[in-house]
Enzyme design. Structure first.
Site, PDB file in Angstrom:
ATOM      1  N   GLU A 164      35.612 -52.044 -28.915  1.00 34.39           N
ATOM      2  CA  GLU A 164      37.212 -51.935 -29.210  1.00 34.39           C
ATOM      3  C   GLU A 164      38.013 -52.805 -28.307  1.00 34.39           C
ATOM      4  OE1 GLU A 164      38.102 -47.768 -28.772  1.00 34.39           O
ATOM      5  OE2 GLU A 164      37.019 -47.856 -26.667  1.00 34.39           O
ATOM      6  N   GLU A 189      42.914 -41.443 -34.345  1.00 35.92           N
ATOM      7  CA  GLU A 189      42.525 -40.984 -32.980  1.00 35.92           C
ATOM      8  C   GLU A 189      43.698 -40.200 -32.533  1.00 35.92           C
ATOM      9  OE1 GLU A 189      38.730 -43.131 -30.936  1.00 35.92           O
ATOM     10  OE2 GLU A 189      40.726 -43.780 -30.292  1.00 35.92           O
ATOM     11  N   HIS A 235      41.355 -52.239 -26.594  1.00 34.77           N
ATOM     12  CA  HIS A 235      41.841 -50.888 -26.319  1.00 34.77           C
ATOM     13  C   HIS A 235      42.721 -51.066 -25.064  1.00 34.77           C
ATOM     14  CE1 HIS A 235      41.980 -46.630 -24.696  1.00 34.77           C
ATOM     15  NE2 HIS A 235      41.526 -46.507 -25.824  1.00 34.77           N
ATOM     16  N   ASP A 261      41.962 -50.798 -31.617  1.00 36.61           N
ATOM     17  CA  ASP A 261      42.422 -49.592 -31.392  1.00 36.61           C
ATOM     18  C   ASP A 261      44.158 -49.641 -31.249  1.00 36.61           C
ATOM     19  OD1 ASP A 261      41.951 -46.751 -29.513  1.00 36.61           O
ATOM     20  OD2 ASP A 261      44.049 -47.147 -29.425  1.00 36.61           O
TER      21      ASP A 261
END
Lengths: 434, 434
Positions: free
Chosen positions: B292, B405, B294, B324
């Site tokens: 990811e 998320e 992130h 993300d």
């Protein structure tokens, strides 16, 4: 199985033995991360308990999947895991263990996260919680149980059946009480699968079924243009349905909650015929029907006289009295926010029945629901005077179940710890009785 | 299955159709008593929604065990029950239904208790709650999913697997993302029974497995006298274990979270060899490995360049990027009580990557975790600027999953309603994109 929200779990807090010696205590800890992880990523847990215990992070041992490890063994090992869904068991050595009661337990738990920069490692989780040790006091001459009623609102939102039964067993209770239409999925016709699981769980947690709560819903059809009263035959039908189901699930007592016809809870007159029609079945099943004496109805009351009259008149051994200890409440339940004293039923201040009254009816009492509302961190009950109540019960020769009915604030998970406190308190008091 | 604590459940709030017409809306209500009861004891439910709906207690229809009744039918009927463990479905007629979004829903529920004096009857339960309608907006060109990560801390305490999947399906999501060591009981070796149940639940709730989160725990043995670094072979072993398990459970993507070696999250150099050794297996299984991007790592960063370099160098189709959306956060996460601005990592204020940067890497992006923290009752996200992010994704030709998320406050049950809000918000925005 579900876990309590706090990292430190109430359930599982107990002394541990090696042979006859108490060598320490243990408690369960929920994984604080959003995932489970290899146990070699644990960097220890420092534990403090009151002024009794203060150990460093490398001292406690860890149990996963039934095997126990030192921290060094976890570091060097492979394949041991702390799953998200299972609490770790943390064991702290302490010669003689902890005394019964509520303890302030503090932890500092350290976990290594590979994906966080070293300068912020280990991840450290601190928590302090008051939890109650599974009582060691034998608590004779009584038997100890818990009603799943205690878990009202928690049951089905934060507790499933197995988690509830595990919590019951963990206080050292041997009996479990349920409400038929409440704790039996698919009531009144549970599946064979559900019944098999019920018995499997009872065996796993070494619990016996005690009392089964039912209702005679006299107002079943009291609304609408076709409203009508419930007949005694219908009332008997309800009671007999529950007697049969209770027996099938292993229960020895059935408490029918009977509809009332007055402000002071006089039961609907159909109760007599509904019960009398059911006595043969109760005898055949060997189940005892036991309506409750429940606040605001005291022991000295015509309703109780009527119940006793039925026993004497019929000579039945399958009808008795269930005492709810709420009748002994001698201090008020605190007002809720915004509630004024005159705005609620007076009995919430407690009807303070004299425990000495138990002697008059003791021979008819077959079961006790140990109603309570709030036990504080010093293990003091704020409403129920357990010492005189338990002394009166012992004096009267009662040796049956004390079955917890927590009826206090419905804050999630509070019921679990309150039940632990009650068992710790009443077993200690029972041990000190004359 | 578990229920939310509030009487009014978020899950199940939706418009209802008869043929092509939207004829009303429905929501689910938890039984407020401590027991289930015969449905003829219901005396109705008055419902108010914003300024749009205000109906009397006899108007809504009730659904139990798949059958729907008027209140009068419940009064006259027999054998219909509102179980403690199942929410009632309340349907309110409303031509055209409710608009997408958050609504203030108020109920006044009336139940008859036979055992309470008539003068205090019916028992009345009032509650008001903001809940979000299951979105009607199609939300193309994207697909919609939810990561069970969203339910962190709720999962295992107030949500079990089935309850979580039911909540995911109820927002109209078609994909579910999990964390391997977190949501698979018995990881890394779930029982056949668990796997069978996993597939049965996917079918029941019409969900497909999307992304599977794994870890390359580079610090697995970094504590103690025998500390040592993780080798690339061991890293590959971890990744391959999860690739196989992910495939077995039907997942198409695996996100390995790789241990870091610097304050700005540069991954451990073993990642390259660990991944390259696993590419053949990924191809064989047809699973895409996707680390990811992130926060605090932005899109324009050497780590991302390295990931792309691996793709270009090997020509693999089984390695890609997972974005993300936390990198687009442009307003701070509120300080916690007692927290001071300088005391926490600066990236919590948001690194505000320009969504235009997506274009540069779009061809490598295979999956999106739609990270968010707080969406208020007006359906406004407090941290993530969805409009430009979704526009940039659409412009770049992304048509894959947006997988929720939720990473905000861990107040019990909050995650369920926050996920509903996010799906309602992002599908509405997607429908309005150029």
């Amino acid at each position: 199985m579900l876990l309590e929200r706090d990292l430190i779990q109430s359930v599982g807090f107990r002394n541990v033995r090696e042979g006859d010696r108490v060598t320490g205590f243990q408690f369960r800890v929920r994984m604080p991360s959003y995932r489970g992880m290899a146990a070699s990523l644990i960097d220890g847990i420092a534990v403090r308990v009151d002024d009794l215990v203060d150990v460093g992070a490398d001292v406690p041992r860890w149990t996963f999947a039934g095997r126990t490890y030192t921290l060094a063994e976890l570091w060097d090992g492979d394949g041991v895991r702390w799953p998200l869904e299972e609490a770790a068991i943390v064991t702290v050595p302490l010669d003689g263990g902890l005394p019964d009661g509520v303890h302030e337990v503090s932890i500092e738990l350290r976990l290594r996260m590979s994906y966080i920069p070293e300068e912020h490692q280990p991840s450290t989780y601190r928590e302090t919680r008051h939890i109650t040790l599974s009582p060691e006091a034998p608590g004779g001459p009584f038997e100890y149980g818990v009603s799943l009623y205690s878990f009202m609102t928690d049951y089905g939102t934060v507790l499933d059946l197995e988690t509830a039964l595990a919590a019951v067993a963990d206080v050292g209770a041997t009996g479990v009480e349920i409400l038929g239409e409440g704790h039996i999925a698919g009531y009144p016709e549970p599946t064979t699968e559900w019944i098999d699981r019920w018995f499997a769980l009872l065996e796993q947690y070494s619990l016996e079924p005690t009392n089964y709560g039912s209702w005679i819903d006299t107002r079943l059809h009291s609304s609408g243009p076709n409203a009508r009263a419930l007949s005694a035959a219908e009332g008997a039908g309800m009671l007999q349905r529950d007697l049969r189901l209770a027996k099938r699930l292993g229960f020895r007592f059935v408490r029918p909650k009977i509809g009332v016809v007055s402000g002071d809870l006089v039961p609907d007159p159909i109760w007599t015929e509904s019960v009398e029609r059911s006595l043969d079945l109760a005898a055949e099943l060997d189940v005892v029907i036991c309506p409750e004496i429940h606040s605001p109805t005291p022991i000295k009351h015509p309703v109780v006289d009527d119940y006793i009259d039925l026993i004497e008149r019929t000579g039945t051994k399958h009808f008795g009295l269930l005492l709810d200890t709420g009748i002994f409440q001698d201090r008020p339940i605190p007002l809720r926010p915004g509630e004024l004293p005159g705005q609620r039923p007076a009995f919430l201040d407690g009807i303070a029945v004299d425990p000495a009254d138990i002697a008059d009816i003791a021979k008819y009492v077959v079961f006790i629901q140990a109603k309570f509302h709030d036990i504080d961190e010093r293990l003091e009950d704020q409403q129920i005077p357990w010492q005189p109540v338990l002394q009166a019960l012992k004096d009267a020769g009662y040796t049956g179940y004390l079955s917890s009915e927590y009826e206090g604030e419905r804050i999630p998970w509070r019921s679990i710890e309150q039940v632990r406190r009650q068992h710790s308190l009443i077993r200690r008091i029972a041990d000190g009785l004359d």
